[in-house]
Write a protein that holds these residues in place. Structure first.
Motif, mmCIF file in Angstrom:
data_model
loop_
_atom_site.group_PDB
_atom_site.id
_atom_site.type_symbol
_atom_site.label_atom_id
_atom_site.label_comp_id
_atom_site.label_asym_id
_atom_site.label_seq_id
_atom_site.Cartn_x
_atom_site.Cartn_y
_atom_site.Cartn_z
ATOM 1 N N LEU A 192 -11.121 10.566 7.770
ATOM 2 C CA LEU A 192 -9.846 10.871 9.112
ATOM 3 C C LEU A 192 -8.806 10.915 9.222
ATOM 4 C CD1 LEU A 192 -11.988 7.606 10.916
ATOM 5 C CD2 LEU A 192 -11.654 10.188 11.819
ATOM 6 N N THR A 193 -8.042 10.437 8.139
ATOM 7 C CA THR A 193 -6.484 10.275 7.543
ATOM 8 C C THR A 193 -6.033 11.420 6.851
ATOM 9 O OG1 THR A 193 -6.832 7.905 6.552
ATOM 10 C CG2 THR A 193 -5.157 9.365 5.990
ATOM 11 N N GLY A 194 -7.043 12.608 6.588
ATOM 12 C CA GLY A 194 -6.802 13.517 5.967
ATOM 13 C C GLY A 194 -6.460 14.540 7.388
ATOM 14 N N VAL B 4 4.569 -3.307 -2.425
ATOM 15 C CA VAL B 4 4.407 -2.300 -3.556
ATOM 16 C C VAL B 4 2.944 -2.008 -3.367
ATOM 17 C CG1 VAL B 4 5.439 -1.189 -5.529
ATOM 18 C CG2 VAL B 4 6.803 -2.882 -4.483
ATOM 19 N N MET B 5 2.560 -2.381 -3.651
ATOM 20 C CA MET B 5 0.659 -1.696 -3.638
ATOM 21 C C MET B 5 0.685 -1.525 -2.197
ATOM 22 S SD MET B 5 0.050 -2.410 -6.698
ATOM 23 C CE MET B 5 -1.916 -2.062 -6.801
ATOM 24 N N TRP B 6 0.909 -2.009 -1.376
ATOM 25 C CA TRP B 6 0.663 -1.559 0.199
ATOM 26 C C TRP B 6 1.016 0.116 0.566
ATOM 27 C CZ3 TRP B 6 3.514 -0.106 4.349
ATOM 28 C CH2 TRP B 6 2.807 -0.077 5.912
ATOM 29 N N ASN B 7 1.942 0.067 -0.290
ATOM 30 C CA ASN B 7 2.857 1.183 0.052
ATOM 31 C C ASN B 7 2.550 2.401 -0.447
ATOM 32 O OD1 ASN B 7 5.123 1.554 1.590
ATOM 33 N ND2 ASN B 7 6.583 2.219 -0.180
ATOM 34 N N MET B 8 1.714 2.184 -1.728
ATOM 35 C CA MET B 8 0.755 3.101 -2.646
ATOM 36 C C MET B 8 -0.657 3.533 -1.744
ATOM 37 S SD MET B 8 0.994 1.308 -6.594
ATOM 38 C CE MET B 8 2.582 1.655 -7.442
ATOM 39 N N GLY B 9 -0.643 3.715 -0.639
ATOM 40 C CA GLY B 9 -2.000 3.925 -0.195
ATOM 41 C C GLY B 9 -2.754 3.595 -0.572
ATOM 42 N N SER B 10 -3.964 2.806 0.451
ATOM 43 C CA SER B 10 -5.100 2.305 0.376
ATOM 44 C C SER B 10 -6.262 2.713 0.742
ATOM 45 C CB SER B 10 -5.406 1.573 -0.358
ATOM 46 O OG SER B 10 -7.034 0.660 -0.932
ATOM 47 N N LEU B 11 -7.817 3.449 0.772
ATOM 48 C CA LEU B 11 -8.675 4.455 1.782
ATOM 49 C C LEU B 11 -9.953 3.044 1.415
ATOM 50 C CD1 LEU B 11 -9.012 7.916 0.508
ATOM 51 C CD2 LEU B 11 -7.354 6.633 2.598
ATOM 52 N N SER B 12 -9.425 2.131 0.451
ATOM 53 C CA SER B 12 -10.815 1.073 1.211
ATOM 54 C C SER B 12 -10.715 -0.274 1.378
ATOM 55 C CB SER B 12 -10.716 0.779 -0.629
ATOM 56 O OG SER B 12 -10.016 0.179 -0.938
ATOM 57 N N ALA B 13 -9.356 -0.435 2.337
ATOM 58 C CA ALA B 13 -8.878 -1.766 2.925
ATOM 59 C C ALA B 13 -9.650 -1.220 4.256
ATOM 60 C CB ALA B 13 -6.953 -1.236 3.325
ATOM 61 N N GLY C 242 0.823 7.033 12.870
ATOM 62 C CA GLY C 242 1.343 5.306 12.885
ATOM 63 C C GLY C 242 0.228 4.332 12.769
ATOM 64 N N SER C 243 -0.971 4.858 13.534
ATOM 65 C CA SER C 243 -2.417 4.502 12.959
ATOM 66 C C SER C 243 -2.951 4.549 11.671
ATOM 67 C CB SER C 243 -3.708 4.902 13.573
ATOM 68 O OG SER C 243 -3.912 6.314 13.134
ATOM 69 N N VAL C 244 -2.621 6.339 11.107
ATOM 70 C CA VAL C 244 -2.658 6.079 9.797
ATOM 71 C C VAL C 244 -1.886 4.691 8.628
ATOM 72 C CG1 VAL C 244 -2.710 7.382 7.497
ATOM 73 C CG2 VAL C 244 -4.170 8.079 9.808
ATOM 74 N N THR C 245 -1.221 5.079 8.632
ATOM 75 C CA THR C 245 0.021 3.860 7.877
ATOM 76 C C THR C 245 -1.073 2.494 8.134
ATOM 77 O OG1 THR C 245 1.944 5.709 8.067
ATOM 78 C CG2 THR C 245 2.517 3.191 7.930
ATOM 79 N N ALA C 246 -0.912 1.972 9.304
ATOM 80 C CA ALA C 246 -1.031 0.885 9.659
ATOM 81 C C ALA C 246 -2.529 0.601 9.092
ATOM 82 C CB ALA C 246 -1.669 1.052 11.327
ATOM 83 N N PHE C 247 -3.381 1.094 9.340
ATOM 84 C CA PHE C 247 -4.731 1.223 8.429
ATOM 85 C C PHE C 247 -4.872 1.364 6.608
ATOM 86 C CE2 PHE C 247 -5.573 0.624 13.105
ATOM 87 C CZ PHE C 247 -6.714 -0.240 12.471
ATOM 88 N N THR C 248 -4.577 2.775 6.536
ATOM 89 C CA THR C 248 -4.559 2.832 4.540
ATOM 90 C C THR C 248 -3.357 1.885 3.833
ATOM 91 O OG1 THR C 248 -3.887 5.016 5.084
ATOM 92 C CG2 THR C 248 -5.902 4.937 5.695
ATOM 93 N N GLY C 249 -1.624 1.792 5.152
ATOM 94 C CA GLY C 249 -0.555 2.164 4.421
ATOM 95 C C GLY C 249 0.106 3.792 4.098
ATOM 96 N N PRO C 250 1.190 4.607 4.203
ATOM 97 C CA PRO C 250 1.676 5.682 3.641
ATOM 98 C C PRO C 250 1.334 6.422 3.056
ATOM 99 C CG PRO C 250 3.180 4.158 3.019
ATOM 100 C CD PRO C 250 2.344 3.402 3.977
ATOM 101 N N PRO D 135 -3.680 4.400 -7.399
ATOM 102 C CA PRO D 135 -3.876 4.285 -5.597
ATOM 103 C C PRO D 135 -4.010 6.009 -5.455
ATOM 104 C CG PRO D 135 -2.432 3.240 -6.497
ATOM 105 C CD PRO D 135 -3.480 3.312 -7.803
ATOM 106 N N VAL D 136 -4.293 6.394 -4.085
ATOM 107 C CA VAL D 136 -4.614 7.778 -3.647
ATOM 108 C C VAL D 136 -3.778 8.485 -3.492
ATOM 109 C CG1 VAL D 136 -4.694 7.422 -1.202
ATOM 110 C CG2 VAL D 136 -5.864 8.487 -1.621
ATOM 111 N N ASN D 137 -3.079 7.101 -3.495
ATOM 112 C CA ASN D 137 -0.725 8.311 -3.045
ATOM 113 C C ASN D 137 -0.656 8.507 -3.491
ATOM 114 O OD1 ASN D 137 1.341 8.729 -1.121
ATOM 115 N ND2 ASN D 137 1.914 6.680 -0.611
#
Length: 331
Positions: free
Chosen positions: A66-68, A182-191, A251-259, A310-312
């Motif tokens: 979904l994010t990709g 900073v950890m949130w800003n790195m992005g995470s799909l597992s959240a 916006g939805s992707v950033t809200a749920f996974t981070g940037p 982190p996936v970012n």
């Protein structure tokens, strides 16, 4: 040519399925394909494998798809609107607005009249509100400005102001809060768990639907706004719909996974290179398949080390060379 594009779509779909299965089986604990099938059929006696697959890897793999897809389509919309090959989904400041909302919760919660929980729905709601506010400001400006370049500059300024406010909060916050941010800003799909998926899936589907409904208008914009206006395309309305679709997706992707960086700017060029076409009826589905596959690859690679990266970080390693190639190619 038509058969070539059909074959490419088939190959990309097969690749996506293979990567999806690989993402489910690979990781710190390798689960054989046979065991995975037994888990999905309800015949598995291994509770650990069932827990890992159904409650961790499956929602993470779906989130990657979904994010990709969302970021790739949003990037394509921005590149078409601004006719800029380096435009990305976050160029209008939506990501900065979401980051500002999260920063308020994580680093300035003591200043707020209400207490948010600095995890789970608290962060997601804060990010959605921040992204929505910036999106509303950009949409409001869309009614006033006459060309896309002005809108681009305004979006960048909104993003810059939001980033500045985040930096101020980081400067005055305690180190633990800054580290969490900073950890949130790195992005995470597992959240993203199943509880969040019920919200994320329909929201992204809505953004993709708006993008597909704009296919003909997007093709007209490729030749310039004056030409599109001559074809009877309502420029202001189209611009607002593109901004709304991009805001919903990014916006939805950033809200749920981070940037998550670089996917949105790199994948549209990969799709154009594969299909040798600028028509959006080809590029939109190509971006969905390519973006989903790319983020699955990033997720698989991120799990190779003992401690998952982190996936970012991985997406940047893929995206940065594509951007360098674009700049060198266009001189």
């Amino acid at each position: 040519m038509k058969h070539r594009k059909t074959n490419l779509f088939i190959l990309l779909t097969i690749l996506l399925v293979i990567l999806f299965l690989a993402d489910l089986t690979l990781g710190s604990i390798r689960i054989p394909l046979k065991d995975m099938i037994n888990v999905f059929l309800g015949n598995s006696t291994n509770n650990i494998n069932s827990e890992i697959l159904l409650n961790f890897r499956l929602p993470k793999a779906i989130t990657a798809i979904l994010t990709g897809a969302a970021l790739s389509v949003a990037g394509l919309l921005m590149q078409t609107l601004f006719r800029n090959p380096l435009a990305d989904p976050y160029i209008l400041g939506v990501s900065s607005g979401a980051s500002l909302g999260v920063a308020l919760v994580m680093m300035a919660s003591a200043l707020l009249p209400v207490i948010f929980i600095s995890s789970g729905w608290g962060l997601i709601i804060a990010a959605i509100i921040g992204a929505a506010l910036v999106l509303l400001l950009v949409v409001g400006v869309s009614f006033k400005v006459q060309n896309s370049v002005s809108l681009l500059i305004v979006g960048l300024m909104f993003g810059t102001m939001a980033s500045s406010l985040v930096s101020i909060m980081q400067f005055y916050s305690n180190p633990d809060a800054v580290k969490l941010f900073v950890m949130w800003n790195m992005g995470s799909l597992s959240a993203v768990t199943w509880n969040y998926m019920y919200v994320l899936f329909p929201v992204i589907l809505t953004g993709l639907l708006i993008a597909f409904l704009l296919t003909k208008r997007l093709n007209g914009l490729l030749l310039g706004e004056n030409y599109a206006r001559g074809l009877g395309i309502p420029i202001i309305q189209t611009r607002i719909l593109i901004v709304i679709a991009t805001g919903i997706l990014a916006g939805s992707v950033t809200a749920f996974t981070g940037p998550i960086a670089f996917v949105g700017v790199a994948v549209p060029h990969i799709a154009r290179g594969l299909f040798r076409s600028a028509r959006h009826q080809h590029l939109l589905p190509a971006c969905i398949l390519s973006g989903a596959s790319l983020l699955l690859i990033c997720d698989i690679i991120s799990q190779i080390p003992a401690h998952a990266l982190p996936v970012n970080i991985i997406s940047a390693l893929f995206g940065a060379p594509v951007i360098i190639w674009i700049i060198l190619k266009r001189k």
